[in-house]
Design a protein around this motif. Structure first.
Motif, PDB file in Angstrom:
ATOM      1  N   THR A  36      21.312   2.993  11.889  1.00  0.00           N
ATOM      2  CA  THR A  36      19.712   2.705  11.662  1.00  0.00           C
ATOM      3  C   THR A  36      18.643   2.457  12.455  1.00  0.00           C
ATOM      4  O   THR A  36      17.920   2.714  13.458  1.00  0.00           O
ATOM      5  N   ASN A  37      18.952   0.717  13.356  1.00  0.00           N
ATOM      6  CA  ASN A  37      18.755   0.714  14.567  1.00  0.00           C
ATOM      7  C   ASN A  37      18.928   1.465  15.374  1.00  0.00           C
ATOM      8  O   ASN A  37      17.049   1.275  16.741  1.00  0.00           O
ATOM      9  N   GLN A  81      16.071   4.525  14.986  1.00  0.00           N
ATOM     10  CA  GLN A  81      14.815   3.444  14.903  1.00  0.00           C
ATOM     11  C   GLN A  81      14.197   3.561  16.650  1.00  0.00           C
ATOM     12  O   GLN A  81      12.939   4.114  17.138  1.00  0.00           O
ATOM     13  N   LYS A 116      19.108   0.368   2.391  1.00  0.00           N
ATOM     14  CA  LYS A 116      19.319  -1.100   2.927  1.00  0.00           C
ATOM     15  C   LYS A 116      20.481  -1.912   2.128  1.00  0.00           C
ATOM     16  O   LYS A 116      20.878  -0.446   1.795  1.00  0.00           O
ATOM     17  N   ASP A 137      12.839   3.415   6.191  1.00  0.00           N
ATOM     18  CA  ASP A 137      11.448   3.510   4.901  1.00  0.00           C
ATOM     19  C   ASP A 137      11.131   4.968   5.193  1.00  0.00           C
ATOM     20  O   ASP A 137      12.165   6.216   5.353  1.00  0.00           O
ATOM     21  N   GLU A 143      14.115   4.087  -0.225  1.00  0.00           N
ATOM     22  CA  GLU A 143      14.078   2.987   0.835  1.00  0.00           C
ATOM     23  C   GLU A 143      15.520   2.493   0.315  1.00  0.00           C
ATOM     24  O   GLU A 143      16.104   2.142   0.069  1.00  0.00           O
ATOM     25  N   GLN A 161       9.956   0.052  14.586  1.00  0.00           N
ATOM     26  CA  GLN A 161      10.871  -0.731  15.177  1.00  0.00           C
ATOM     27  C   GLN A 161      11.893  -1.284  14.225  1.00  0.00           C
ATOM     28  O   GLN A 161      12.506  -0.495  13.410  1.00  0.00           O
ATOM     29  N   GLN A 162      12.746  -1.307  14.560  1.00  0.00           N
ATOM     30  CA  GLN A 162      14.434  -1.813  14.359  1.00  0.00           C
ATOM     31  C   GLN A 162      14.234  -2.714  13.380  1.00  0.00           C
ATOM     32  O   GLN A 162      14.446  -4.401  14.048  1.00  0.00           O
ATOM     33  N   THR A 163      14.736  -2.467  12.389  1.00  0.00           N
ATOM     34  CA  THR A 163      14.126  -2.820  11.142  1.00  0.00           C
ATOM     35  C   THR A 163      16.068  -2.896  10.032  1.00  0.00           C
ATOM     36  O   THR A 163      16.760  -4.236   9.567  1.00  0.00           O
ATOM     37  N   GLY A 164      16.495  -2.135  10.211  1.00  0.00           N
ATOM     38  CA  GLY A 164      18.104  -1.584  10.227  1.00  0.00           C
ATOM     39  C   GLY A 164      17.668  -0.978   9.032  1.00  0.00           C
ATOM     40  O   GLY A 164      18.672  -1.081   8.347  1.00  0.00           O
ATOM     41  N   VAL A 165      16.750  -0.876   8.308  1.00  0.00           N
ATOM     42  CA  VAL A 165      15.798  -0.254   6.867  1.00  0.00           C
ATOM     43  C   VAL A 165      16.152   0.890   6.990  1.00  0.00           C
ATOM     44  O   VAL A 165      14.968   1.656   7.982  1.00  0.00           O
TER      45      VAL A 165
END
Length: 286
Positions: free
Chosen positions: A63-64, A67, A26, A79, A24, A73-77
């Motif tokens: 990333t957002n 996504q 981040k 996966d 992952e 879902q916008q998590t900024g991570v």
């Protein structure tokens, strides 16, 4: 026994991550995988951000946006799901050879290869003189490691998949325009053949412009003394190099010598490359 073979094949792959991703990503993470992700994400979104290899605020923003594009879902991570979508949909560079001669760009020769998405298909590459004259064609294989992402006994003649993406460390040969140079033979003729080789030195356009040499290096056009193989059988897979038949490799070396191309002493992949490149390699996926 079958279970053991399956487990052995997948050594190094503990999940369904798509290479070069295996974790992952981040905010604050660093590494080559972050750089690859930034390149693909920024290119797709048309963002002129600097590739830093650090998961910074610009990368969170990108990333957002990705996504949102993929209805996630916008998590900024990043996966496993997002990384898989990135490698499935964002790796093609759309590069097309523009027909420019080697001479017009300051080089002595040019190799043009049009590949299929399935790299198990072996195309006919073309060798051109400086003025654009087609000298001859030769069979080529640009298939890296298979999608198992695992080392297999050499030589590996597996034709069951199209190969790993060129963004994987041992994946398919990258597409794009690349500076090429003739080198003296590699030290192991079993692996590389006894003839002069051509080294992909520096990417100029397309995916190669990003990958070579900072992420992918040591990519050669070469042959090998492959046990049990004879033309016109399919050649073995590589770790990103371009394989060709022994007679073609010899003919390339002899033809380039006739053109006045110098076989520079083999550097073994050391960087920075010490010689002025004499040729061009253009690889397009049609």
């Amino acid at each position: 026994v079958l279970l053991f073979v399956l487990l052995l094949c997948c050594v190094g792959r503990s999940s369904a991550w798509s290479p070069p991703f295996d974790r992952e990503l981040k905010r604050g993470d660093e590494g080559r995988d972050v750089g690859v992700y930034q390149f693909l994400a920024f290119r797709e979104l048309g963002l002129n951000f600097t590739i830093t290899r650090t998961f910074d605020e610009n990368t969170v923003h990108a990333t957002n946006s990705l996504q949102q594009h993929f209805n996630l879902q916008q998590t900024g991570v990043v996966d496993e799901t997002l990384s898989t979508l990135v490698m499935k949909h964002l790796t093609e560079d759309g590069y097309r050879d523009n027909g420019a001669t080697a001479e017009s760009l300051g080089y002595k020769y040019k190799v043009l290869i049009s590949v299929a998405a399935n790299r198990s298909v072996e195309p006919m590459a073309e060798l051109f003189a400086a003025n654009g004259t087609l000298l001859f064609q030769f069979r080529a294989r640009l298939h890296g490691w298979g999608v198992c992402d695992c080392s297999k006994p050499w030589p590996n003649f597996d034709n069951t998949d199209g190969g790993l993406t060129s963004f994987a460390p041992n994946g398919n040969t990258p597409t794009g325009l690349i500076e090429l140079d003739l080198n003296t033979p590699e030290p192991d003729p079993n692996l590389y053949g006894p003839y002069n080789v051509n080294r992909a030195v520096r990417g100029l356009k397309g995916n190669a412009g990003f990958l070579i040499p900072n992420y992918r290096d040591g990519i050669l056009i070469h042959t090998g003394e492959w046990p049990g193989w004879q033309p016109p059988e399919s050649m073995p897979n590589s770790e990103g190099c371009i394989h060709t038949w022994p007679q073609f490799c010899k003919r390339i070396a002899n033809t380039l010598a006739d053109l006045g191309v110098v076989a520079h002493k083999n550097t073994g992949g050391k960087l920075p490359y010490p010689y002025k490149c004499q040729g061009l390699l253009s690889i397009q996926q049609l």
